[in-house]
Design a protein around this motif. Structure first.
Motif, PDB file in Angstrom:
ATOM      1  N   ASN A   1       0.807  -1.222   0.000  1.00 30.18           N
ATOM      2  CA  ASN A   1       0.000   0.000   0.000  1.00 30.18           C
ATOM      3  C   ASN A   1       0.842   1.275   0.000  1.00 30.18           C
ATOM      4  OD1 ASN A   1      -2.429  -1.421   0.005  1.00 30.18           O
ATOM      5  ND2 ASN A   1      -2.462  -1.567   2.220  1.00 30.18           N
ATOM      6  N   ASN A   2       2.163   1.145   0.037  1.00 28.90           N
ATOM      7  CA  ASN A   2       3.030   2.314   0.046  1.00 28.90           C
ATOM      8  C   ASN A   2       3.329   2.730  -1.402  1.00 28.90           C
ATOM      9  OD1 ASN A   2       5.797   3.698   0.020  1.00 28.90           O
ATOM     10  ND2 ASN A   2       5.243   3.732   2.191  1.00 28.90           N
ATOM     11  N   LYS A   3       2.917   3.942  -1.761  1.00 32.47           N
ATOM     12  CA  LYS A   3       3.052   4.412  -3.143  1.00 32.47           C
ATOM     13  C   LYS A   3       4.507   4.500  -3.585  1.00 32.47           C
ATOM     14  CE  LYS A   3      -1.269   6.957  -3.106  1.00 32.47           C
ATOM     15  NZ  LYS A   3      -1.918   8.254  -3.156  1.00 32.47           N
ATOM     16  N   LEU A   4       5.392   4.936  -2.686  1.00 26.54           N
ATOM     17  CA  LEU A   4       6.801   5.085  -3.039  1.00 26.54           C
ATOM     18  C   LEU A   4       7.461   3.733  -3.309  1.00 26.54           C
ATOM     19  CD1 LEU A   4       8.987   7.184  -3.460  1.00 26.54           C
ATOM     20  CD2 LEU A   4       9.504   7.067  -1.014  1.00 26.54           C
ATOM     21  N   VAL A   5       7.153   2.748  -2.495  1.00 30.90           N
ATOM     22  CA  VAL A   5       7.712   1.407  -2.701  1.00 30.90           C
ATOM     23  C   VAL A   5       7.183   0.812  -4.007  1.00 30.90           C
ATOM     24  CG1 VAL A   5       7.850  -0.939  -1.785  1.00 30.90           C
ATOM     25  CG2 VAL A   5       8.040   0.993  -0.228  1.00 30.90           C
ATOM     26  N   VAL A   6       5.888   0.961  -4.250  1.00 28.95           N
ATOM     27  CA  VAL A   6       5.291   0.440  -5.488  1.00 28.95           C
ATOM     28  C   VAL A   6       5.894   1.148  -6.696  1.00 28.95           C
ATOM     29  CG1 VAL A   6       3.147   0.235  -6.808  1.00 28.95           C
ATOM     30  CG2 VAL A   6       3.157  -0.311  -4.370  1.00 28.95           C
ATOM     31  N   GLU A   7       6.171   2.456  -6.567  1.00 28.65           N
ATOM     32  CA  GLU A   7       6.795   3.215  -7.653  1.00 28.65           C
ATOM     33  C   GLU A   7       8.192   2.686  -7.957  1.00 28.65           C
ATOM     34  OE1 GLU A   7       8.662   7.597  -7.837  1.00 28.65           O
ATOM     35  OE2 GLU A   7       6.497   7.568  -7.388  1.00 28.65           O
ATOM     36  N   ARG A   8       8.965   2.365  -6.904  1.00 27.48           N
ATOM     37  CA  ARG A   8      10.354   1.907  -7.090  1.00 27.48           C
ATOM     38  C   ARG A   8      10.438   0.449  -7.562  1.00 27.48           C
ATOM     39  NH1 ARG A   8      10.698   6.664  -6.168  1.00 27.48           N
ATOM     40  NH2 ARG A   8      12.221   7.725  -4.869  1.00 27.48           N
TER      41      ARG A   8
ATOM     42  N   ALA B   1      14.351  -5.651  -3.166  1.00 30.51           N
ATOM     43  CA  ALA B   1      14.525  -4.895  -1.933  1.00 30.51           C
ATOM     44  C   ALA B   1      14.463  -5.851  -0.751  1.00 30.51           C
ATOM     45  CB  ALA B   1      13.438  -3.823  -1.812  1.00 30.51           C
ATOM     46  N   THR B   2      14.709  -5.310   0.432  1.00 29.70           N
ATOM     47  CA  THR B   2      14.586  -6.072   1.672  1.00 29.70           C
ATOM     48  C   THR B   2      13.694  -5.296   2.623  1.00 29.70           C
ATOM     49  OG1 THR B   2      16.813  -6.966   1.383  1.00 29.70           O
ATOM     50  CG2 THR B   2      15.833  -7.183   3.567  1.00 29.70           C
ATOM     51  N   LEU B   3      12.731  -5.991   3.186  1.00 31.06           N
ATOM     52  CA  LEU B   3      11.826  -5.421   4.170  1.00 31.06           C
ATOM     53  C   LEU B   3      12.343  -5.778   5.558  1.00 31.06           C
ATOM     54  CD1 LEU B   3       9.086  -4.253   5.206  1.00 31.06           C
ATOM     55  CD2 LEU B   3       8.108  -6.513   4.766  1.00 31.06           C
ATOM     56  N   PHE B   4      12.522  -4.763   6.408  1.00 30.59           N
ATOM     57  CA  PHE B   4      12.969  -4.968   7.782  1.00 30.59           C
ATOM     58  C   PHE B   4      11.829  -4.634   8.723  1.00 30.59           C
ATOM     59  CE2 PHE B   4      16.797  -4.036   5.374  1.00 30.59           C
ATOM     60  CZ  PHE B   4      17.650  -5.037   5.802  1.00 30.59           C
ATOM     61  N   VAL B   5      11.522  -5.553   9.644  1.00 34.23           N
ATOM     62  CA  VAL B   5      10.434  -5.350  10.595  1.00 34.23           C
ATOM     63  C   VAL B   5      10.936  -5.694  11.986  1.00 34.23           C
ATOM     64  CG1 VAL B   5       8.083  -5.971  11.238  1.00 34.23           C
ATOM     65  CG2 VAL B   5       8.765  -6.039   8.841  1.00 34.23           C
ATOM     66  N   VAL B   6      10.821  -4.720  12.902  1.00 31.02           N
ATOM     67  CA  VAL B   6      11.157  -4.937  14.317  1.00 31.02           C
ATOM     68  C   VAL B   6       9.986  -4.401  15.118  1.00 31.02           C
ATOM     69  CG1 VAL B   6      12.755  -4.416  16.193  1.00 31.02           C
ATOM     70  CG2 VAL B   6      13.624  -4.655  13.857  1.00 31.02           C
TER      71      VAL B   6
ATOM     72  N   TYR C   1      14.550  -1.432   2.144  1.00 25.38           N
ATOM     73  CA  TYR C   1      15.821  -1.003   1.573  1.00 25.38           C
ATOM     74  C   TYR C   1      15.849  -1.439   0.110  1.00 25.38           C
ATOM     75  CZ  TYR C   1      20.783  -0.678   0.615  1.00 25.38           C
ATOM     76  OH  TYR C   1      21.997  -0.365   0.058  1.00 25.38           O
ATOM     77  N   ILE C   2      15.866  -0.441  -0.790  1.00 28.18           N
ATOM     78  CA  ILE C   2      15.895  -0.700  -2.236  1.00 28.18           C
ATOM     79  C   ILE C   2      17.341  -0.911  -2.656  1.00 28.18           C
ATOM     80  CG2 ILE C   2      15.228   0.138  -4.520  1.00 28.18           C
ATOM     81  CD1 ILE C   2      12.807  -0.032  -2.728  1.00 28.18           C
ATOM     82  N   GLU C   3      17.645  -2.068  -3.198  1.00 24.90           N
ATOM     83  CA  GLU C   3      19.032  -2.401  -3.551  1.00 24.90           C
ATOM     84  C   GLU C   3      19.581  -1.549  -4.685  1.00 24.90           C
ATOM     85  OE1 GLU C   3      19.300  -6.597  -4.331  1.00 24.90           O
ATOM     86  OE2 GLU C   3      18.470  -7.110  -2.376  1.00 24.90           O
ATOM     87  N   LYS C   4      18.787  -1.324  -5.722  1.00 18.45           N
ATOM     88  CA  LYS C   4      19.270  -0.619  -6.918  1.00 18.45           C
ATOM     89  C   LYS C   4      19.688   0.816  -6.606  1.00 18.45           C
ATOM     90  CE  LYS C   4      17.119  -1.147 -10.984  1.00 18.45           C
ATOM     91  NZ  LYS C   4      16.048  -0.987 -11.983  1.00 18.45           N
ATOM     92  N   THR C   5      18.913   1.519  -5.776  1.00 13.97           N
ATOM     93  CA  THR C   5      19.174   2.930  -5.501  1.00 13.97           C
ATOM     94  C   THR C   5      19.777   3.180  -4.124  1.00 13.97           C
ATOM     95  OG1 THR C   5      16.943   3.234  -4.629  1.00 13.97           O
ATOM     96  CG2 THR C   5      17.269   3.634  -6.994  1.00 13.97           C
ATOM     97  N   ASN C   6      20.004   2.116  -3.346  1.00 11.85           N
ATOM     98  CA  ASN C   6      20.496   2.244  -1.963  1.00 11.85           C
ATOM     99  C   ASN C   6      19.615   3.179  -1.138  1.00 11.85           C
ATOM    100  OD1 ASN C   6      22.645   0.488  -2.396  1.00 11.85           O
ATOM    101  ND2 ASN C   6      23.987   2.133  -3.054  1.00 11.85           N
ATOM    102  N   GLU C   7      18.337   3.112  -1.370  1.00 12.48           N
ATOM    103  CA  GLU C   7      17.361   3.987  -0.724  1.00 12.48           C
ATOM    104  C   GLU C   7      16.625   3.222   0.372  1.00 12.48           C
ATOM    105  OE1 GLU C   7      13.529   6.678  -2.150  1.00 12.48           O
ATOM    106  OE2 GLU C   7      14.464   5.274  -3.536  1.00 12.48           O
ATOM    107  N   LYS C   8      16.409   3.909   1.497  1.00 13.56           N
ATOM    108  CA  LYS C   8      15.649   3.316   2.606  1.00 13.56           C
ATOM    109  C   LYS C   8      14.335   4.075   2.739  1.00 13.56           C
ATOM    110  CE  LYS C   8      15.926   2.200   7.504  1.00 13.56           C
ATOM    111  NZ  LYS C   8      16.754   2.254   8.709  1.00 13.56           N
ATOM    112  N   ILE C   9      13.227   3.321   2.658  1.00  7.68           N
ATOM    113  CA  ILE C   9      11.895   3.918   2.753  1.00  7.68           C
ATOM    114  C   ILE C   9      11.277   3.482   4.076  1.00  7.68           C
ATOM    115  CG2 ILE C   9       9.599   4.033   1.718  1.00  7.68           C
ATOM    116  CD1 ILE C   9      10.972   3.321  -0.970  1.00  7.68           C
ATOM    117  N   ASP C  10      10.961   4.456   4.922  1.00  5.01           N
ATOM    118  CA  ASP C  10      10.369   4.188   6.230  1.00  5.01           C
ATOM    119  C   ASP C  10       8.861   4.031   6.064  1.00  5.01           C
ATOM    120  OD1 ASP C  10       9.632   3.983   8.859  1.00  5.01           O
ATOM    121  OD2 ASP C  10      10.624   5.827   9.510  1.00  5.01           O
TER     122      ASP C  10
END
Length: 140
Positions: free
Chosen positions: A63-70, A107-112, A127-136
């Protein structure tokens, strides 16, 4: 004079086939150990995937627009879910890493998080591997 009616003893099946028995026994043992380890791995992975934290975080990702965009849509898991989900004194904790992928990348999803009645997450990020971007994912 020798007795020509002596009994000729034939070798037993074990004596004739011991060269085949040992390798096939070892192969059977190796296969059983591999199946046991595979069963444990499957059980642990399914426990992680059945947890509420995993399901809620995957819903947040989709449901996250930025993650779906990337990553593009659909987003799905891509490999082995790792981490832990533990329970002690009615308090559940999770620390899970989920490899995910979409048509545009990985990407990798981190959940704590911790559950005392309701899950409260201290981290839920991608964490998007291609762009080294972290989306909270906890940010509105």
């Amino acid at each position: 004079m020798e007795d020509s009616n002596e009994l000729v003893q034939s070798k037993s099946w074990l004596n004739r086939n011991w060269k085949w028995l040992i390798p096939s026994g070892c192969l059977t043992l190796i296969i059983l150990v591999a199946l046991f380890i595979g069963g444990i791995f499957y059980e642990v992975t399914s426990v992680l995937k059945d947890s509420e934290a995993y399901k809620e975080s995957m819903t947040a990702v989709q449901n996250n627009k930025l993650v779906v965009e990337r990553l593009g849509s659909p987003i799905e898991t891509d490999g082995i879910v790792s981490g832990s989900v533990t329970s002690s004194n009615n308090v559940r904790t999770c620390d899970v890493q989920v490899p995910i992928k979409g048509p545009k990348g990985k990407a990798t999803l981190f959940v704590v998080g911790e559950k005392r009645g309701k899950w409260k997450y201290s981290e839920m990020s991608v964490y998007i591997e291609k762009t080294n971007e972290k989306i909270d994912l906890l940010q509105p």
